[in-house]
Design a protein around this motif. Sequence first.
Motif, PDB file in Angstrom:
ATOM      1  N   TYR A 214      -1.161  -4.865   2.687  1.00 17.84           N
ATOM      2  CA  TYR A 214      -2.771  -5.093   2.220  1.00 17.84           C
ATOM      3  C   TYR A 214      -2.955  -4.442   0.645  1.00 17.84           C
ATOM      4  N   GLY A 215      -1.621  -4.179   0.055  1.00 23.06           N
ATOM      5  CA  GLY A 215      -1.757  -3.515  -1.236  1.00 23.06           C
ATOM      6  C   GLY A 215      -2.484  -4.327  -2.216  1.00 23.06           C
ATOM      7  N   PRO A 216      -2.097  -5.698  -2.524  1.00 20.23           N
ATOM      8  CA  PRO A 216      -2.878  -6.383  -3.748  1.00 20.23           C
ATOM      9  C   PRO A 216      -4.371  -6.418  -3.281  1.00 20.23           C
ATOM     10  N   PHE A 217      -4.479  -6.724  -2.140  1.00 24.60           N
ATOM     11  CA  PHE A 217      -5.944  -6.848  -1.689  1.00 24.60           C
ATOM     12  C   PHE A 217      -7.236  -5.609  -2.112  1.00 24.60           C
ATOM     13  N   ARG A 218      -6.547  -4.387  -1.962  1.00 23.06           N
ATOM     14  CA  ARG A 218      -7.238  -3.364  -2.277  1.00 23.06           C
ATOM     15  C   ARG A 218      -7.636  -3.310  -3.794  1.00 23.06           C
ATOM     16  N   GLU A 219      -6.602  -3.762  -4.410  1.00 18.13           N
ATOM     17  CA  GLU A 219      -6.949  -4.077  -5.973  1.00 18.13           C
ATOM     18  C   GLU A 219      -8.037  -4.934  -6.173  1.00 18.13           C
ATOM     19  N   ALA A 220      -7.671  -6.049  -5.467  1.00 21.57           N
ATOM     20  CA  ALA A 220      -8.879  -7.180  -5.635  1.00 21.57           C
ATOM     21  C   ALA A 220     -10.050  -6.953  -5.111  1.00 21.57           C
ATOM     22  N   ALA A 221     -10.340  -6.079  -4.040  1.00 23.01           N
ATOM     23  CA  ALA A 221     -11.558  -5.721  -3.609  1.00 23.01           C
ATOM     24  C   ALA A 221     -12.096  -4.319  -4.032  1.00 23.01           C
ATOM     25  N   GLU A 222     -11.152  -3.394  -4.732  1.00 21.42           N
ATOM     26  CA  GLU A 222     -11.528  -2.407  -5.247  1.00 21.42           C
ATOM     27  C   GLU A 222     -11.704  -1.308  -4.088  1.00 21.42           C
ATOM     28  N   SER A 223     -10.857  -1.373  -3.145  1.00 27.01           N
ATOM     29  CA  SER A 223     -11.192  -0.497  -2.041  1.00 27.01           C
ATOM     30  C   SER A 223     -10.370   0.347  -1.420  1.00 27.01           C
ATOM     31  N   PRO A 224      -9.357   0.848  -2.222  1.00 28.97           N
ATOM     32  CA  PRO A 224      -8.398   1.658  -1.443  1.00 28.97           C
ATOM     33  C   PRO A 224      -8.893   3.022  -1.047  1.00 28.97           C
ATOM     34  N   PRO A 225      -8.483   3.557   0.106  1.00 31.92           N
ATOM     35  CA  PRO A 225      -8.999   4.895   0.550  1.00 31.92           C
ATOM     36  C   PRO A 225      -8.638   5.894  -0.606  1.00 31.92           C
ATOM     37  N   GLN A 226      -9.470   6.602  -0.673  1.00 28.40           N
ATOM     38  CA  GLN A 226      -9.403   7.608  -1.910  1.00 28.40           C
ATOM     39  C   GLN A 226      -8.594   8.918  -1.324  1.00 28.40           C
ATOM     40  N   PHE A 227      -8.359   9.177   0.024  1.00 23.55           N
ATOM     41  CA  PHE A 227      -7.377  10.061   0.482  1.00 23.55           C
ATOM     42  C   PHE A 227      -6.870   9.535   1.913  1.00 23.55           C
ATOM     43  N   GLY A 228      -5.799   9.915   2.416  1.00 32.25           N
ATOM     44  CA  GLY A 228      -5.338   9.472   3.552  1.00 32.25           C
ATOM     45  C   GLY A 228      -5.147   8.141   3.870  1.00 32.25           C
ATOM     46  N   ASP A 229      -4.884   7.418   5.054  1.00 30.68           N
ATOM     47  CA  ASP A 229      -4.593   6.286   5.097  1.00 30.68           C
ATOM     48  C   ASP A 229      -5.607   5.700   6.404  1.00 30.68           C
ATOM     49  N   ARG A 230      -5.169   4.397   6.696  1.00 27.11           N
ATOM     50  CA  ARG A 230      -6.318   3.930   7.796  1.00 27.11           C
ATOM     51  C   ARG A 230      -5.638   4.181   9.213  1.00 27.11           C
ATOM     52  N   GLY A 231      -4.555   4.845   9.240  1.00 28.95           N
ATOM     53  CA  GLY A 231      -3.995   4.862  10.690  1.00 28.95           C
ATOM     54  C   GLY A 231      -4.616   5.483  11.726  1.00 28.95           C
ATOM     55  N   GLY A 232      -5.871   5.887  11.404  1.00 26.76           N
ATOM     56  CA  GLY A 232      -6.576   6.678  12.394  1.00 26.76           C
ATOM     57  C   GLY A 232      -7.521   5.527  13.221  1.00 26.76           C
ATOM     58  N   TYR A 233      -7.490   4.374  12.511  1.00 25.88           N
ATOM     59  CA  TYR A 233      -8.290   3.279  13.109  1.00 25.88           C
ATOM     60  C   TYR A 233      -7.435   1.823  13.212  1.00 25.88           C
ATOM     61  N   GLN A 234      -6.590   1.561  12.334  1.00 26.98           N
ATOM     62  CA  GLN A 234      -5.747   0.406  12.360  1.00 26.98           C
ATOM     63  C   GLN A 234      -4.597   0.442  13.235  1.00 26.98           C
ATOM     64  N   MET A 235      -4.000  -0.568  13.596  1.00 28.46           N
ATOM     65  CA  MET A 235      -2.992  -0.150  14.727  1.00 28.46           C
ATOM     66  C   MET A 235      -1.413  -0.001  13.971  1.00 28.46           C
ATOM     67  N   ASP A 236      -0.791   0.662  14.894  1.00 23.69           N
ATOM     68  CA  ASP A 236       0.561   1.223  14.538  1.00 23.69           C
ATOM     69  C   ASP A 236       1.449  -0.067  14.594  1.00 23.69           C
ATOM     70  N   PRO A 237       2.050  -0.507  13.598  1.00 23.85           N
ATOM     71  CA  PRO A 237       3.013  -1.858  13.628  1.00 23.85           C
ATOM     72  C   PRO A 237       4.104  -1.655  14.637  1.00 23.85           C
ATOM     73  N   ALA A 238       4.420  -0.440  15.318  1.00 26.74           N
ATOM     74  CA  ALA A 238       5.136  -0.599  16.211  1.00 26.74           C
ATOM     75  C   ALA A 238       4.887  -0.936  17.535  1.00 26.74           C
ATOM     76  N   ASN A 239       3.588  -1.274  17.756  1.00 27.31           N
ATOM     77  CA  ASN A 239       3.071  -1.778  19.041  1.00 27.31           C
ATOM     78  C   ASN A 239       2.540  -3.003  19.253  1.00 27.31           C
TER      79      ASN A 239
END
Length: 333
Positions: free
Chosen positions: A209-234
């Motif tokens: 999602y890297g380029p999108f966050r530049e496009a939408a000016e929406s990167p998380p200011q701290f931490g990541d989205r691992g607490g709600y988005q899914m683990d790629p391993a699952n």
Amino acid sequence: MHTPGFPAVRPRRLRANPLVRDMVRETVLDVRDFILPLFVRPGTNVRQEISSMPGNYQLSVDRLVDEVGAARDLGIRGFILFGIPSSKDATGSSALRDDGIVQLSLRALRSVYKSEVVLLTDECFCEYTDHGHCGPLCETGGRVDVDNDATLPLLAAQCVSHARAGADIVAPSGMMDGMVQAIRTGLDQAGFSHTPILSYAAKYASGFYGPFREAAESPPQFGDRGGYQMDPANGDEALREVELDLAEGADMVMVKPALSYMDIIRRVKDRFGVPVAAYNVSGEFAMVKAAAQKGWIDERRVALEILTSIRRAGADLILTYFARDAAKWLRQG
Ligand code: PBG
């Protein structure tokens, strides 16, 4: 039973003649299955290219109207809107305003294009919160986290506001538990029982999602989205997510990203048989563009191969930044 083998069987017989090859092709790309993501921001006459997503722009509402018209002329019917608001706060309140950026865009597009286009809206708060997370925050067990249950009524209100402004389909992308039920109830109570929900049901915490966050000016200011988005391993977990969203009233489900998750697309399609959308995300697009710019791959060939493969994996719809190019290539044949 005995299955005859070589030399009676020769798979190449159906490959030698290009016209015969066309006849037995299993998957055919169609521009009607594409949904083009578009980014809208305040101002007038703004058309600012997103550096990591060549050919994609942040647009003001007036230029958005032109952009949609040009894409529609190529045969594209579906558009999903992402808003970049003029102000952000802790709860993302600008997402709910009747004169919010997405609401203004919907009204403008609806008045010009009537029922010629299908307008989808991404329903989430990460573009509207000053901390960049997908809803208001709370603290649980010493960790700062998105407050799941406080986000639900806000999501419902956002969807109702978008439906009023002219959205045809709402697409919640925040991966909150219970979001589809909250939205379904909210829409129904507001008189929008006919408005479908396309749930981002299996959305992974992805580096793509890297380029999108530049496009939408929406990167998380701290931490990541691992607490709600899914683990790629699952993988099994994705099926449980889809099952829950369907039980809550989702009409269509999405798998996102697409390329590293083709197995998930196929499993969802086989298990549930509902319309499946796949999001060919910004990083997947940017990789192809960058390699093509270096002359390392043939952009047209690779992009069409990717889109065909996503359909073959089981997706009915593809959200893709290649929609315009692919529409042109398909016309050229
Ligand atoms: C969340 C949202 C994201 C994308 C679509 N909706 C970003 C995220 O989850 O961080 C990413 C799409 C892409 O990368 O193309 N509103």
